[in-house]
Enzyme design. Structure first.
Site, PDB file in Angstrom:
ATOM      1  N   THR A 121      30.060  -3.591 -48.328  1.00  0.00           N
ATOM      2  CA  THR A 121      30.984  -4.484 -49.018  1.00  0.00           C
ATOM      3  C   THR A 121      32.429  -4.232 -48.615  1.00  0.00           C
ATOM      4  OG1 THR A 121      31.914  -5.003 -51.204  1.00  0.00           O
ATOM      5  CG2 THR A 121      30.960  -2.828 -50.935  1.00  0.00           C
ATOM      6  N   TYR A 145      31.746   0.768 -57.640  1.00  0.00           N
ATOM      7  CA  TYR A 145      30.907  -0.061 -56.771  1.00  0.00           C
ATOM      8  C   TYR A 145      31.258   0.193 -55.306  1.00  0.00           C
ATOM      9  CZ  TYR A 145      29.369  -4.189 -54.200  1.00  0.00           C
ATOM     10  OH  TYR A 145      28.821  -5.019 -53.249  1.00  0.00           O
TER      11      TYR A 145
END
Length: 334
Positions: A121, A145
């Site tokens: 990501t 995250y």
């Protein structure tokens, strides 16, 4: 190149994983899927694809599956993906994204799977000082995250240096849209992706769209993101697998985006255009862990792979998402 390997897709019943399954099959690969179905859907997997309901951290299960299906490559999508939730519940993210990935990688090494493609990501960059952001920009995640994904990237690099496995890390920017043929799409209830939320609102499934922050240092004050069509992203995974097979000594870390950004308001304008409606927009406070702007420098993937995006058009992305949202209502009987 020798016969194409069978690919294990983890999280293959989820949004991006299910598109990768279709792209692999369209490219002539045999596919097996493992998914614990906490957020994925069994119906998203074609009936002729071998499916195992289970968890990637269950090493005896995974290793038996790798051997039984003669797996030659793993595409790893399984994980948790909601940034604000990661801030509220960091241990969930370090468990689901870091610890479970470690188990999966160990299983791959034990069984001798030679290729590993990892769903990472742009959150690994945190709040970048430059935009567009390059692959060698500092990795300074501002939420668990992003950090949980960066930990897996580091593990892969270390493992590939010690064992006969090569890898490709693909750092996604904002994934949106749906399969143009209507075979799968973003189906998760309560999803937080902006375009998903906006088309739900357009179809009356939500009363409004929350705009989180209007005071960012951007042209209109709302967050700017690089939106990539999920089918273009899936095709990048297939090309990554081809590249890993072609040169087993080479590893890749690549941004996946189009290299241009749209603000929240510009996206909502696009949804208004496509639907010929006006969605109710309600400005709220910023969310924890949201950078003002996140746009990819995608020159490296364009140079390394013969990747030719087919859907790099915001209105097209929105129209595919809308068509899937309508079909999803039929699937669920809404």
């Amino acid at each position: 190149m020798s016969e194409k390997p069978t690919v294990l897709v983890t999280g293959g019943a989820g949004y991006i994983g299910s598109h990768a399954v279709l792209a692999l099959r369209d490219a002539g690969y045999r596919v097996a899927v493992i998914d614990n179905l906490t957020t994925g859907f069994r119906w998203a997997i074609p009936e002729d694809v071998h499916f195992t309901q289970g968890d990637i951290s269950d090493q005896p299960l995974v290793e038996a599956l790798l051997k039984e299906q003669n797996i030659g490559a793993i595409m790893h999508f399984a994980g948790s993906i909601i940034v604000p939730e990661s801030v509220e519940n960091p241990l969930k993210y370090y468990h689901n994204n870091s610890a479970k990935s470690r188990n999966l990688i160990e299983s791959a090494v034990r069984v001798g799977v030679p290729h590993f493609i990892f769903s990472s990501t742009a959150a690994t960059y945190g709040t970048p000082e430059e935009s567009p952001v390059r692959e060698d920009s500092p990795k300074l995640p501002i939420n668990p995250y992003g950090m949980s994904k960066l930990m897996t990237e580091i593990m892969l690099a270390d493992v590939a240096a010690a064992h006969p496995i090569n890898f490709c890390v693909l750092r996604y920017f904002n994934v949106a849209g749906a399969d143009p043929q209507g075979r799968t799409g973003q189906s998760t209830a309560g999803a937080t992706h902006l375009i998903k939320v906006a088309v739900e609102a357009a179809l009356g499934k939500r009363s409004h769209v929350a705009v989180f922050g209007s005071d960012f240092d951007t042209p209109d004050g709302t967050g700017v993101r690089d939106y990539i069509h999920v089918s273009d992203l899936a095709s990048a995974h297939v090309l990554a697998l081809d590249a890993l097979q072609a040169d087993k000594t080479k590893n890749y870390t690549l941004n996946c985006g189009y290299g241009r950004g749209f603000s929240v308001m510009e996206v909502l304008d696009a949804v208004d255009r496509v639907t010929n409606m006006t969605i109710d927009r309600r400005v709220e406070g910023r969310r924890a862990g949201d950078p003002a702007s996140l746009i990819s420098d995608n020159r490296r993937i364009m140079a390394e792979f013969p990747w030719q995006p087919q859907h790099a058009d915001l209105d097209k992305i929105v129209s595919h998402a809308l068509a899937w949202e309508r079909k999803l209502g039929d699937i669920r009987g809404e």
